[in-house]
Design an enzyme around this catalytic site. Sequence first.
Site, short mmCIF file in Angstrom:
data_model
loop_
_atom_site.label_atom_id
_atom_site.label_comp_id
_atom_site.label_asym_id
_atom_site.label_seq_id
_atom_site.Cartn_x
_atom_site.Cartn_y
_atom_site.Cartn_z
N ILE A 295 2.99 1.52 -3.52
CA ILE A 295 2.29 1.78 -4.78
C ILE A 295 1.85 3.24 -4.79
O ILE A 295 1.09 3.67 -3.92
CB ILE A 295 1.07 0.84 -4.92
CG1 ILE A 295 1.56 -0.59 -5.08
CG2 ILE A 295 0.23 1.25 -6.12
CD1 ILE A 295 0.47 -1.61 -4.99
N ASP B 99 -0.13 37.21 -33.59
CA ASP B 99 -0.70 38.35 -34.30
C ASP B 99 -0.01 39.62 -33.82
O ASP B 99 0.47 39.66 -32.70
CB ASP B 99 -2.18 38.48 -33.95
CG ASP B 99 -3.04 37.49 -34.70
OD1 ASP B 99 -2.59 37.01 -35.74
OD2 ASP B 99 -4.15 37.20 -34.22
N ASN C 23 9.54 5.74 -1.64
CA ASN C 23 8.99 4.38 -1.71
C ASN C 23 10.09 3.34 -1.92
O ASN C 23 10.07 2.27 -1.29
CB ASN C 23 7.99 4.27 -2.86
CG ASN C 23 6.73 5.06 -2.56
OD1 ASN C 23 6.61 5.63 -1.49
ND2 ASN C 23 5.81 5.10 -3.49
N ASP D 256 -7.85 35.27 -33.68
CA ASP D 256 -9.07 35.78 -33.05
C ASP D 256 -10.34 35.58 -33.88
O ASP D 256 -11.42 35.51 -33.34
CB ASP D 256 -8.91 37.26 -32.66
CG ASP D 256 -8.28 38.08 -33.77
OD1 ASP D 256 -8.30 37.60 -34.93
OD2 ASP D 256 -7.79 39.19 -33.51
N THR E 261 4.54 11.62 5.93
CA THR E 261 5.78 12.16 5.36
C THR E 261 5.74 12.20 3.85
O THR E 261 6.28 13.09 3.24
CB THR E 261 7.02 11.32 5.76
OG1 THR E 261 6.59 10.01 5.96
CG2 THR E 261 7.70 11.90 6.93
N GLU F 242 -0.39 5.20 -5.52
CA GLU F 242 -1.75 5.31 -6.03
C GLU F 242 -2.19 6.77 -6.08
O GLU F 242 -3.07 7.14 -6.84
CB GLU F 242 -2.71 4.44 -5.21
CG GLU F 242 -3.06 4.93 -3.81
CD GLU F 242 -1.91 4.72 -2.82
OE1 GLU F 242 -1.02 3.90 -3.11
OE2 GLU F 242 -1.89 5.39 -1.77
N ASP G 161 -9.53 31.89 -38.30
CA ASP G 161 -8.28 31.48 -37.66
C ASP G 161 -8.42 30.11 -37.00
O ASP G 161 -7.42 29.48 -36.66
CB ASP G 161 -7.88 32.49 -36.57
CG ASP G 161 -7.43 33.81 -37.17
OD1 ASP G 161 -7.01 33.80 -38.34
OD2 ASP G 161 -7.50 34.84 -36.48
N VAL H 20 0.84 -1.20 0.00
CA VAL H 20 0.00 0.00 0.00
C VAL H 20 0.87 1.26 0.00
O VAL H 20 0.61 2.23 -0.71
CB VAL H 20 -0.95 0.00 1.22
CG1 VAL H 20 -1.62 1.36 1.39
CG2 VAL H 20 -2.00 -1.09 1.05
N ALA H 21 1.94 1.22 0.80
CA ALA H 21 2.81 2.40 0.89
C ALA H 21 3.59 2.60 -0.40
O ALA H 21 3.78 3.72 -0.86
CB ALA H 21 3.76 2.24 2.06
P1 ATP Z 1 -3.22 41.14 -37.06
O1 ATP Z 1 -3.35 39.92 -37.90
O2 ATP Z 1 -1.85 41.43 -36.60
O3 ATP Z 1 -4.25 41.28 -36.01
P2 ATP Z 1 -4.52 43.12 -38.65
O4 ATP Z 1 -5.49 43.50 -37.64
O5 ATP Z 1 -3.81 44.21 -39.34
O6 ATP Z 1 -3.36 42.27 -38.14
P3 ATP Z 1 -6.58 42.31 -40.36
O7 ATP Z 1 -7.60 42.62 -39.35
O8 ATP Z 1 -6.70 41.12 -41.20
O9 ATP Z 1 -5.19 42.18 -39.70
O10 ATP Z 1 -6.44 43.59 -41.28
C1 ATP Z 1 -5.74 43.57 -42.50
C2 ATP Z 1 -5.79 44.92 -43.14
O11 ATP Z 1 -7.13 45.25 -43.46
C3 ATP Z 1 -5.30 46.06 -42.26
O12 ATP Z 1 -3.93 46.28 -42.42
C4 ATP Z 1 -6.11 47.23 -42.74
O13 ATP Z 1 -5.46 47.89 -43.80
C5 ATP Z 1 -7.38 46.62 -43.24
N1 ATP Z 1 -8.45 46.74 -42.25
C6 ATP Z 1 -8.42 46.39 -40.96
N2 ATP Z 1 -9.59 46.63 -40.36
C7 ATP Z 1 -10.41 47.14 -41.30
C8 ATP Z 1 -11.78 47.57 -41.32
N3 ATP Z 1 -12.55 47.52 -40.24
N4 ATP Z 1 -12.27 48.03 -42.48
C9 ATP Z 1 -11.51 48.06 -43.58
N5 ATP Z 1 -10.25 47.67 -43.63
C10 ATP Z 1 -9.68 47.22 -42.52
#
Ligand code: ATP
Length: 896
Positions: A282, A326, A700, A634, A731, A284, A638, A279-280
């Site tokens: 193993i 990013d 052990n 994000d 212990t 567990e 992605d 028991v000691a």
């Molecule tokens: P990361 O990938 O580092 O977050 P990011 O935010 O620049 O970069 P995206 O959001 O894909 O990447 O944007 C790509 C490009 O699109 C930007 O560099 C910008 O020129 C253009 N962009 C970003 N937001 C808008 C928007 N709301 N409307 C129009 N164009 C945009």
Amino acid sequence: MNWYELRGDQVEERVNTSVATGLSEGDVKARQAKFGKNELKETNKQSALVLFLSQFKDFMVLVLIGATIISGLLGEYVDAIAIVAIVILNGILGFVQETRAEKSLQALKEFAAPQVTVRRNGNWIKVASKDIVVGDVIKFSSGDRIGADIRVIQATSLYIEESALTGESVPVQKKEQAINGSHIGLGDQENMAFMGTMVTRGSGMGIVVATGMKTAMGQIADLLQSAEVMITPLQRKLEQLGKILIVLALGLTALVVLLGIYQGHNMYHMFLAGVSLAVAAIPEGLPAIVTVALSLGVQRMIKKRAIVRKLQAVETLGCASVICSDKTGTMTQNKMMVTHVWSAGELWNVNGKGYEPVGEFFKGDKVINPTTSRSLYQMLTFGYLCNNTEIINRKKEFILDGDPTEGALVVAARKAGITRESLATQYEVIHEFPFDSARKMMSVIVKDRNGKKYVVTKGAPDVILNISNGVLWNDQLRVMTKEYKDRIQETIHTLGSNALRTIAIAYKPLPQTARSVTEKDAENQLTFVGIQGMIDPPRPEVKQAVQECREAGIKTVMITGDHKITATAIAKQLSILPEGGRVLEGNDLTNMSVEDLEGVVDDTYVFARVSPEHKLKIVKAFQNKGHIVAMTGDGVNDAPAIKSADIGISMGISGTDVAKEASALVLLDDNFATIKAAIKEGRNIYENIRKFIRYLLASNVGEILVMLFALMLTLPLPLVPIQILLVNLVTDGLPAMALGLDSPEGDVMKRKPRNPKEGIFARSLGWKIISRGFMIGIVTLIAFVITYNQNPNDLTYAQTVAFATLVFSQLIIVFDCRSERSIFHRNPFQNIYLVGAVIISACVMLAVIYYPPLQVIFNTVSIKARDWLLISGLAALPTFLLVGALFSKKKEERNA
Ligand code: ATP
């Protein structure tokens, strides 16, 4: 009730709500009290009692209980009661550990639970999905997971993927209008959004019509109850190891028992000793302690703003060799402010502070009135028109409601006195093509006061330039020639090299007769108007974090949708891009195979203008080169890259539900430095697990060997069963748990990443366990032999001394286990939990040795003061002798 048959206003009436203001907090409370939380019931949960009883289901524990009953029947009541008490205490300890682990995992789940944007008392706020009720007005957009069943009453290019419910993986376009028909299947209810499905494009708003088990998902929830067992590779390895150790421990104890019986020891006593030893010996408790260590580490990570969604990430984090991160918002602050506006060869500067809509416009160093320049004013107007973001003034603070890039454009326009209201008097937005990071632009179709329609587009300048065949120059429409193109390219370059993020603006008139315009039709043959450049300062802590990662053997790679020049400028500022380092662009990636990419990936530090689908290629190329890759993301697109990375990371603030669900780690503050902190914690947790495995197993081994050696030398047994059980409980248990809470060694981020294939006993852990265990066994035996020779008639005294030596040698060696190097590399008092655990263990031992009632139970007698000299000398020996040997070996190596 067929909600899809009702019009929006009928739904409002039926569920007693108002789209304009939403429910009041009072309504929500009342409805929650009546209908409960918006949760799916969990059906297969283990009750506390079952969990407690399961602590005793181990085979050897059952044998021990059986043996105890026999000893009780034989009249050895004291022994029997004491053993039962210890077994129960052990069970309680295991139970506490497991419930603790369970609780913290549960807390984690809640932490990671999705949030919903809901209108309450007229304001849009975020609440946990479980807190919404029927009648709540909800808003959702691309990447959101739908939190309840919703009747959609506003849809902008809204597409929802419903495979979780219908099995159909092609997203369905949703609309607002009521549908006729009484038996329409879920897949065809195009004005409904169902719990558990996800928005892949566009945005919408709707009214909650069913929550919890009443939703379509709730009806099939029973089918979905596949309890996800979270078991990490390390836990799996330990489970396998556990099996081997059981066989080994049983083999050795069997040997001990047979040897004892052969030498004429009482058969029954030998049997009890053998079972206690088994028991000691193993381990567990190992899987439970590992879970506790993992989940405590997870708690510490939460304090550092990183949430672990998959327990195995804790282990993998320590192996990460590349972080693909990013840029925008993760390495930079995402607090954008327009500082430059360029149009038709003219450049203006703007000043100001954050999102406060107050600032001046300059031409050179002269302040100008922005309303006097037509092209500047047009740039600002279009930037605000093609935009979904607002700046809200709350208690004198200016808060962004929407996207930071768009927010910067709003603020620039408002600095020139343009407001949403003033825009509304001139233009009506009649359609929108939302931004997505693959197109890198967004467009709106607007109608002016004269009924003329236009497309207004904003996006990445190089992309917009590609689809523009005209340019607005000094208020005149000109054909886009090479000269104009060069001028524009030059501007993109100049603004980008100053680390500015750039957005271009373009437009085109639409024929009066144009009815439904597609995205493709709208976004081509545009007239280029100009570019706005905005700052997005790097986060101050990132440079240092990148440096620390480099020292830890981890490469940082920047991945961004932004322009190459901007990305390069920022990568240099953050010292991500070394001299001669390569910068690749999305276009390069499109033309490369994964194998091509493998050839250059090691020299590449920045990937610019990438689309989400490129990220997958990047992950694969690094993985094929043998790297363990952490990848951030994000958006909805992605998710595949996040999933296939070894450690998928999503953003707590800007991330979509889809990205979060795909990820193993969520950064609460979206910050790159948090990834580094999590990696450090991940490395530490793994090291702590190694520490207590080392301690537990060495102890052990010591316990078994002392018994084995004694019998081989035809000596009496140096320990009685109840002592062995106590050692196992006090212990071994407490200090091992305290080791799980240890702080990292100073050099934890100076070592190379761990090889994920490395076994548990790698880096000489196996040797340390055996050598330490051997030494513990030997010194305990020596203590026993010396004392027994001095007092041949007092076996109990010799056994007590052996018991004390065993315990104290373990309590000293535990400090050596804190370091991969040796006890001298760390301050022993730094881990107060360990010091506390050792003091408690020592006190329990002293009580057992000196307190008469306990002496009866544990077969001890008081130890004379002078024998403590012997005990302490011998107990210290395993630690210091081996450390000394290690040093001399190192010295020899150095000299050689
Ligand atoms: P990361 O990938 O580092 O977050 P990011 O935010 O620049 O970069 P995206 O959001 O894909 O990447 O944007 C790509 C490009 O699109 C930007 O560099 C910008 O020129 C253009 N962009 C970003 N937001 C808008 C928007 N709301 N409307 C129009 N164009 C945009």
